[in-house]
Design a protein around this motif. Structure first.
Motif, mmCIF file in Angstrom:
data_model
loop_
_atom_site.group_PDB
_atom_site.id
_atom_site.type_symbol
_atom_site.label_atom_id
_atom_site.label_comp_id
_atom_site.label_asym_id
_atom_site.label_seq_id
_atom_site.Cartn_x
_atom_site.Cartn_y
_atom_site.Cartn_z
ATOM 1 N N GLN A 3 0.831 -1.208 0.000
ATOM 2 C CA GLN A 3 0.000 0.000 0.000
ATOM 3 C C GLN A 3 0.861 1.252 0.000
ATOM 4 N N LEU A 4 1.916 1.224 0.824
ATOM 5 C CA LEU A 4 2.801 2.388 0.942
ATOM 6 C C LEU A 4 3.565 2.620 -0.366
ATOM 7 N N PHE A 5 3.984 1.538 -1.002
ATOM 8 C CA PHE A 5 4.746 1.643 -2.251
ATOM 9 C C PHE A 5 3.913 2.335 -3.330
ATOM 10 N N LYS A 6 2.644 1.911 -3.475
ATOM 11 C CA LYS A 6 1.777 2.519 -4.490
ATOM 12 C C LYS A 6 1.474 3.969 -4.156
ATOM 13 N N GLN A 7 1.306 4.242 -2.862
ATOM 14 C CA GLN A 7 1.020 5.607 -2.428
ATOM 15 C C GLN A 7 2.187 6.546 -2.730
ATOM 16 N N LYS A 8 3.413 6.066 -2.511
ATOM 17 C CA LYS A 8 4.592 6.921 -2.663
ATOM 18 C C LYS A 8 5.082 7.009 -4.107
ATOM 19 N N THR A 9 4.889 5.939 -4.896
ATOM 20 C CA THR A 9 5.422 5.929 -6.269
ATOM 21 C C THR A 9 4.355 6.126 -7.331
ATOM 22 N N GLY A 10 3.077 5.939 -6.949
ATOM 23 C CA GLY A 10 2.007 6.055 -7.921
ATOM 24 C C GLY A 10 1.913 4.845 -8.827
ATOM 25 N N GLN A 11 2.586 3.764 -8.477
ATOM 26 C CA GLN A 11 2.628 2.566 -9.313
ATOM 27 C C GLN A 11 2.616 1.334 -8.419
ATOM 28 N N GLY A 12 1.903 0.301 -8.827
ATOM 29 C CA GLY A 12 1.894 -0.937 -8.062
ATOM 30 C C GLY A 12 3.276 -1.568 -8.054
ATOM 31 N N TYR A 13 3.561 -2.360 -7.006
ATOM 32 C CA TYR A 13 4.898 -2.944 -6.870
ATOM 33 C C TYR A 13 5.256 -3.815 -8.061
ATOM 34 N N LYS A 14 4.353 -4.720 -8.457
ATOM 35 C CA LYS A 14 4.643 -5.635 -9.562
ATOM 36 C C LYS A 14 4.870 -4.877 -10.866
#
Length: 391
Positions: A320-331
């Motif tokens: 959740q944090l990764f998508k919030q900070k980068t605007g992109q899903g981890y995968k």
């Protein structure tokens, strides 16, 4: 006489070695293809002369020389390069290089230079070498004593009064690298040299290797220096040189050596806080470390769980944090990162698709082709043909 040749081109390494051995058959010649291999040689052999290329994978030759001179002040350095720009030579000389050789290296010039440097090394007085040996042995003794002290172990009859008198008040700095790193010798070398240099710049103290993952610095700041200044410089330099995630923690002022074991335990615990206890803003740091890790390990198995563990976060929260900070899903981010690397490799006509797939982390070339087509709307082969047509 012992010589180390560091160059990522095997033809250059072997050619220089042959020239030296032909002219000086009694000399020992060691070879290294990277700074990491060179560090291993320097720490295991008594090297007198180092010939290093500038452009190498990871740390370049000038950075490698700069960091090594502090630990190996007696070594005589020669820089090898295919670049004739004056700025390179000027920087090399400023950092202490004895000469700057351009590729292809002339055999006569190389023989003359090695003969000159070897003679200088022989002329160094025995007392100088004995002094360096004594200094090195004292460092190892201090490191062993401080490791026992920091671990809360008994010191027996060892008298540490001189150490206590020299540092009546100090702080501890711990630099810890993440567990996924297999060979940490180069990372330890970088951290030790960077932290030691900054401690001398901001005050006085020393650095010891505490365990496989951690190095510990004791620093007594100068009156006009602050912990914030040291922290900023340390993070800046380590971010530049290290290719793996790392954590830095600091103690408060310490006036009693008996408090060191307790403070070391606290510093180690501080590198792995529980996600819910993280202060506001620490999420940015966690994602910054994760992105740094992904760029260094994009060709490995990169499950969400693995990378979440690197930054000590619950996988669901990390996602959740990764998508919030980068605007992109981890995968999607990992796929995009790998495809960008693949696009660069596809421009190298000598590489087969299977080789490219393996280099970016796909064991199956068919899977790689499917992922690439979904992302780029063309197959890898079609993309390569388009690039070739544009040239």
């Amino acid at each position: 006489m012992s010589i180390l040749i560091t160059d990522d081109e095997s033809v250059i390494r072997e050619g220089v070695k042959r020239t030296i051995k032909r002219a000086f058959p009694a000399y020992e010649v060691h070879l290294a293809a990277s700074a990491e291999e060179a560090v291993h040689v320097l720490e295991s052999q008594q090297i007198d002369i180092v010939l290093t290329d500038i452009l190498m994978p990871g740390i370049d030759g000038l950075e490698f020389m700069k960091m090594s001179r502090r630990k190996y002040p007696h070594v005589k350095w020669v820089v090898i390069s295919a670049h004739s720009e004056f700025s390179y030579a000027q920087k090399a000389v400023r950092l202490g290089a004895r000469d700057y050789l351009l590729k292809p290296i002339g055999k006569q010039r190389l023989e003359e230079l090695i003969d000159q440097l070897a003679e200088e090394a022989r002329e160094e007085t025995a007392s100088t070498k004995e002094g360096e040996l004594l200094k090195t042995n004292l460092k190892y003794l201090r490191e062993a004593v401080f490791q026992r002290l920091a671990s809360g172990l008994a010191l027996g009859n060892l008298d540490i009064a001189p150490l206590i008198e020299r540092y009546p008040e100090f702080r501890l700095v711990m630099v810890r690298i993440e567990e996924a790193v297999k060979n940490v010798q180069l990372e330890h070398f970088i951290i030790e040299n960077v932290l030691s240099e900054l401690i001398d710049l901001h005050g006085q103290g020393f650095v010891v290797s505490f365990d496989r993952q951690s190095l510990l610095g004791l620093v007594q700041l100068k009156n006009n220096k602050t912990e914030e200044g040291l922290a900023q410089d340390l993070h800046k330099h380590l971010s530049h040189y290290l290719k793996v995630p790392f954590h830095i923690t600091y103690s408060d002022d310490i006036k009693e050596f008996s408090r060191i074991p307790e403070e070391v335990r606290r510093l180690r615990q501080a590198t792995a806080p529980v996600a819910s206890d993280r202060p506001e803003g620490s999420g940015d740091k966690a994602i910054e470390v994760a992105l740094q890790y992904l760029k260094a390990h994009y060709n490995e198995e990169l499950s969400l769980e693995r990378v979440a563990s690197v930054v000590f976060l619950n996988p669901i929260y990390f996602s959740q944090l990764f998508k919030q900070k980068t605007g992109q899903g981890y995968k999607d981010y990992v796929i995009s990162l790998r495809i960008e690397q693949a696009k660069e490799l596809l421009q190298q006509s000598g590489l087969k698709l299977a080789e490219i797939a393996e280099r970016i982390g796909y064991a199956d070339v068919r899977h790689f082709t499917q992922v690439f087509r979904r992302k780029m709307n063309v197959t890898p082969t079609e993309y390569r043909q388009q690039i070739a047509a544009e040239l």
